[in-house]
Enzyme design. Structure first.
Site: not given
Lengths: 500, 95, 492
Positions: C78, C158, C182
């Site tokens: 990420k 997210s 998330s």
């Protein structure tokens, strides 16, 4: 940061009041002193705290606030804050909280300063300040908290740009907040002087104002005697004790004139300009601040045990007030001499080394007189002194056992200071030993008397002339004759009664 | 409590985010929508409740007073949009 | 090997050890998948060359019979994780071109164990969002589609790049972060497994901060075993993070397959919220039945402050982010928009650098901390947060683990919820409580909706009891049976 004003009730002293056009004014002063914690590394990072390095070389990733960087508290800085709190006779809070103080400034990389707002590590304490004439006053300490220093913005490198160096960013500071208990610039200076002495005794701050290790924000307000507190102005970052005095004098008069001319003091932050001796409003602080303090979520509350505190307490050195009391009691010193000596622990230590087993008064006179005089003249610190305590003690011994006179001793001392040689050696090599041989002195006296029959005659009506004869004898012996012996023999030969 | 356009302007100033005048109304509405929703917390009796300070019960770790890093001038300034001679450079700041 | 990308992380690990495939072969297969799936926009920065170099090094180690727990396994990272020498932006314009001179603690652990980095994955800007639509690099497209429908769906957020990449077999597993859901919500939206460990289990050092008291890293994987392996590597004490916990990391894989006999599972009654789809309700009941069948004892529990969790979160998280994002000021890195003076430079830089959602939260956070409002909002929220955490402590006195749905719906269409921030915030209704209380939570796929979209169940555990989560999640996974992978329409 004073929120509720708690201050000591004090009768104003006439000599502290400022005469205005419309009457007498009282100055109310409170100080926030920022003292850099003596530590190797910064408060929340492993970067060095050393002064004077190349720009941005003592900056960790944490200090530059790179994304994802986190603070971890330096244990020694915590210990130093506790030690300082103990030295200020203050309450130590076993649980305190680090808050973020949010504002934007180029030398504040995180966009917030980690500080302590609601729950500081140290609570209320007290500092006794020493003033002229042996007067002392108590100044209340409201709190002491730990916080990060900011970096440095340089404005003179480029016409349109400021240059930012983050070497100082994150260095540990103790903010020590006093109550508004001071009433004159003398008291404010005495407060900073005393605070610095205490910090140096404790070894928690080097007190070096030139390098910015100790800075003061001075809160100044004025009021007519007996009236409620006036609006205060804060003079930021004053970095010498002399400037603190000048800034207060200027600011107090500015406020008095303003009010007397029908104006009003506006609460604001001001800067002191040492070149002009004036204070001016700070443009960068004109905007009302809203720091949005909240507990730093990267840090948990700072907690330690009473044992941790007790352990630090057990290692505290003797503090200036205690030392002063002991010097007065043990050596019979005057409060003034004692105050001068404890101003630096090295001075007091030097004195004690000299005075040990000797005449304390004589030792004190020599240390505070000739010795400090020479240090001042040469700009030396005690550590740099070419004369050791042992040598000065030996010099005093030479006076006490009549090897040399006090006058010769001063000459010997100058030579010691210049060369670092032992006093006995100087006395020997330069033949300064005091002449105590009665017959030798008598011979010189006889010679002088014989050469000045007129003066001998006059002495009968004007006995004070004997001093002239003493001078002549000392001159003929290059000062080496024992003055008491000379006096005695002269008195006998001139038919006067002796002094002793 | 609700925010008006002046408040939005003030907050944006505090947060150092430029906001155009024609955005203020929409922003005020959005913030008011969220605020009136979060204000349901007012229903909760929190008398005598200590605010949460850490997500998990633990004792904060301390670091030793050791210099463990330094001489990273190149690294810390490498990404700087304004830089000169090892300094960060910004528009002139007036004190 | 016929199709290496079909192997799970655990299978690939074993195949590498058995020399049935080389790390370079495996990595090349994934590099090709990343390229083929570029249209999903899951990667914001593929690092193929870097990956192949790492794979070569892994092969050398494996040849010597060496290599760590993840040797030669290609992963996605990420973009919130700082990666040394590799651009890291948190998918925000304000970090344009930022190349960290350091590696996050979590990714360092992965590389220490031999893993291979395929590239940086898309996410909502600064992890603020539940759909990956707030990214400066654009939306990520969910590899799943509704049956007979080509409408592009969100992969959740997210960590939408992470969930999409894992679901589309564009990496073996991915790192992710979870501040309010998330990791778990995107996992539920993509038929993957996602675990947010206990706060303090993974170091936050080197992860771009959103809300410090809530942020935790964790993996998104294809199955529970892979999650156990990944977390075992990512977790661990880090003296650089004062909130990191100094306790050993257990071998989570050992928990898998253990009996659930006597395990007490709580069903929080407050999680049956109004307007929840009957499908989610039915899924939840199915989960209860599976656990019961595996020997667990089911108990209803009460978490009375549940309904206040979202409003609490939307005070605490914006407050912390308003301060955490103050460092993006155009001075030391990232975007700078020149201005007439320093303040103008700040204001222009931050106006241009932050997207709408980030701006909204920064303003919201600034407001709730500002003079006169702190007590009414922030302090109040932190008190309610204590009550929420206390609810869990009470519940865990009675039960070992809680079972809930992960999200109130299946994946929705791109653009469907983006006009209404509040509607978007409701996505986190079941996950956010876990962050507020610092607890571990895992989302595990439990079947498909009537429209053919994946749905997930969430298990919530006691602090540092990830093992029970893995044990129970594994049982659900077994009971749910083999889940289909999405049809690879993006390669067509």
């Amino acid at each position: 940061m004073t929120m509720n004003v708690i201050m000591r009730d004090r009768e104003p002293r006439a000599e502290d009041l400022i005469k205005g056009e419309t009457g007498d004014w009282e100055i109310i002063l409170g100080l926030e002193v920022h003292a850099q914690v003596t530590s190797n590394a910064k408060l929340f990072s492993g970067a060095s705290t050393e002064f004077g390095a190349e720009p941005n070389t003592q900056v960790s990733l944490v200090d530059a606030a790179l994304p994802g960087m986190l603070p971890v508290i330096n244990a020694y800085c915590v210990e130093q804050a506790v030690r300082t709190g103990l030295g200020l006779q203050a309450k130590i809070n076993l649980r305190s909280v680090f808050d973020r103080k949010n504002y934007f400034y180029p030398d504040l990389p995180q966009g917030y300063q980690i500080s302590q707002f609601k729950h500081p590590i140290v609570g209320e304490g007290e500092v006794i300040i020493d003033l002229a004439g042996g007067r002392s006053e108590s100044v209340g300490i409201e709190r002491l908290h730990l916080e990060q220093d900011a970096g440095k913005s340089l404005h003179d490198q480029h016409p349109a740009m400021s240059y930012v160096d983050l070497n100082r960013s994150g260095v540990a500071l103790m903010e020590i907040v006093s109550r508004p208990d001071m009433r004159s610039s003398d008291e404010a200076r005495a407060y900073v002087t005393k605070l610095r002495t205490i910090l140096r005794y404790l070894g928690t701050c080097d007190g070096n104002m030139d390098e910015g290790s100790l800075r003061a924000d001075v809160n100044v307000s004025v009021r007519r005697v007996g009236e409620p507190l006036g609006t205060r102005c804060e003079i930021k970052n004053v970095n010498s004790i002399r400037f603190i005095g000048q800034a207060i004098e200027y600011e107090a008069r500015r406020q008095i004139e303003l009010i007397e001319e029908g104006g009003k003091v506006v609460q604001q932050t001001r800067l002191f300009d040492p070149k002009t001796g004036e204070t001016r409003s700070m443009r960068s602080k004109e905007e009302a601040h809203d720091y949005r303090y909240f507990p730093d979520p990267d840090l948990l509350p700072l907690e330690f045990t009473q044992e941790f505190v007790d352990h630090i307490k057990a290692t505290l050195p003797e503090l200036p007030d205690d030392k002063k009391a002991r010097l007065i009691a043990d050596y019979g010193l005057s409060p003034y001499d004692a105050t001068v000596l404890v101003g630096e622990s090295a001075r007091a230590d030097f004195f004690e080394a000299v005075a040990k087993g000797r005449d304390a008064k004589l030792a004190s006179n020599w240390v505070t007189g000739e010795f400090f005089g020479a240090l001042n003249r040469e700009g030396h610190s005690i550590e740099e002194s070419p004369v050791t305590a042992k040598q000065l003690g030996e010099l005093i011994d030479l006076i006490s056992d009549d090897t040399i006179s006090g006058r010769i001793a001063k000459q010997v001392f100058e030579s010691m200071y210049k060369t670092g040689r032992d006093p006995a050696k100087i006395v020997e090599e330069e033949g300064l030993r005091q002449v105590t041989d009665l017959s030798a002195i008598e011979a010189v006296i006889d010679e002088v008397l014989a050469a000045n029959p007129d003066k001998v005659e006059q002495t009968k009506v004007k006995p004070a002339l004997v001093a002239w004869f003493v001078g002549q004898v000392m001159k003929s012996t290059s000062g080496k004759a024992n003055p008491q012996v000379v006096n005695k023999i002269l008195a006998a030969k001139l038919g006067l009664s002796s002094d002793d | 409590m609700s925010v008006d356009q002046n408040t939005v302007r003030h907050i944006a100033r505090l947060a150092r985010i430029a906001v155009r005048d024609d955005e203020l109304e929409a922003l005020a509405n959005e913030l008011n929508g969220i605020l009136s929703w979060v204000e349901q917390l007012g229903e909760v009796d929190t008398d005598g409740v200590e605010p949460m300070t850490g997500a998990v019960e633990m004792v904060m770790k301390w670091r030793e007073d050791k210099v463990t890093t330094g001489n990273l001038q190149k690294e810390v300034t490498a990404n700087a949009p304004g830089g000169d001679d090892g300094f960060f450079v910004v528009p002139k700041v007036v004190e | 090997m016929s199709d290496p990308i079909k192997l799970s992380l655990a299978e690939a690990r074993d195949a590498l050890k058995a020399k049935k495939i080389s790390a370079v072969e495996l990595t090349q297969a994934y590099v090709d998948e990343v390229e083929a799936g570029a249209g999903l926009n899951a990667y914001v920065l593929p690092t193929a060359e870097h990956a192949l170099n790492m794979a070569k090094a892994s092969d050398a180690k494996l040849a010597r019979g060496e290599g760590g727990a993840l040797e030669g396994l290609p992963l996605g990272v990420k973009d919130l994780f700082c990666t040394e020498g590799v651009r890291t932006t948190a998918c925000s314009h304000i970090l344009v071109g930022f190349v960290p001179p350091y590696e996050s603690h979590v990714t360092s652990n992965l590389w220490r164990d031999g893993a291979v980095m395929l590239g940086k994955l898309n996410n909502d800007e600064f992890a603020m969002g539940s759909s990956n639509e707030t990214s400066y690099y654009g939306s990520v497209i969910n590899p799943w589609r509704r049956a007979g429908d080509t409408t592009p769906l969100v992969p959740g957020g997210s960590s939408g790049g992470s969930s999409a990449a894992v679901a589309a077999r564009m990496c073996l597993a991915a790192t992710a972060t979870d501040t309010g859901g998330s990791i778990r919500q995107p996992a539920a939206f993509t038929g993957t497994v996602g675990i947010k460990p206990t706060y303090g289990r993974c170091s936050r050092w080197g992860i771009v901060a959103f809300a410090s008291s809530l942020d935790q890293a964790g993996p998104i994987t294809r199955d529970v075993r892979d999650a156990a392996i990944m977390l075992g590597s990512m977790a661990g004490y880090d003296p650089q993070d004062a909130t990191s916990v100094d306790r050993p990391v257990p071998d989570y894989e050992l928990a898998l397959g253990q009996s659930l006999k006597g395990l007490s599972v709580g069903i929080p009654k407050e999680y049956r919220v109004d307007g929840m789809s009957s499908e989610i309700d039915a899924l939840w009941d199915k989960g209860i039945e599976w656990l019961k069948a595996a020997g667990a004892v089911i108990k209803e529990v009460s978490l009375p402050h549940t309904k206040y969790a979202l409003p609490t979160y939307y005070i605490v998280a914006p407050a912390e982010c308003s301060s955490n994002l103050a460092r993006y000021d155009g001075v030391r890195y990232g975007l700078r928009v020149e201005g007439s003076d320093i303040t103008d430079m700040y204001e222009k830089t931050r106006a241009e650098g932050f997207g709408d959602e980030v701006r909204r939260r920064v303003l919201m956070g600034t407001y709730v901390l500002s003079a006169g409002y702190y007590d009414a909002y922030y302090l109040k929220a932190q008190k309610v947060r204590s009550l929420i955490a206390h609810d869990f402590i009470k519940a865990f006195a009675d039960v070992d683990v809680l079972l809930t749905p992960t999200a109130p719906s299946a994946a929705f269409g791109i653009g469907e919820n983006s006009d209404d921030p509040l509607a978007m915030y409701l996505n986190d209704v079941f996950t956010v409580t876990v962050n507020l209380a610092g607890l571990p939570g895992i989302s595990v796929p439990a079947g498909l909706s009537s429209q053919g979209l994946p749905l997930g169940l969430q298990l919530i555990g006691r602090t540092f009891d990830e093992e029970t989560l893995f044990k129970a999640a594994y049982a659900i996974e077994e009971a749910a049976g083999v889940q289909p992978a999405p049809a690879a329409w993006w390669k067509a």
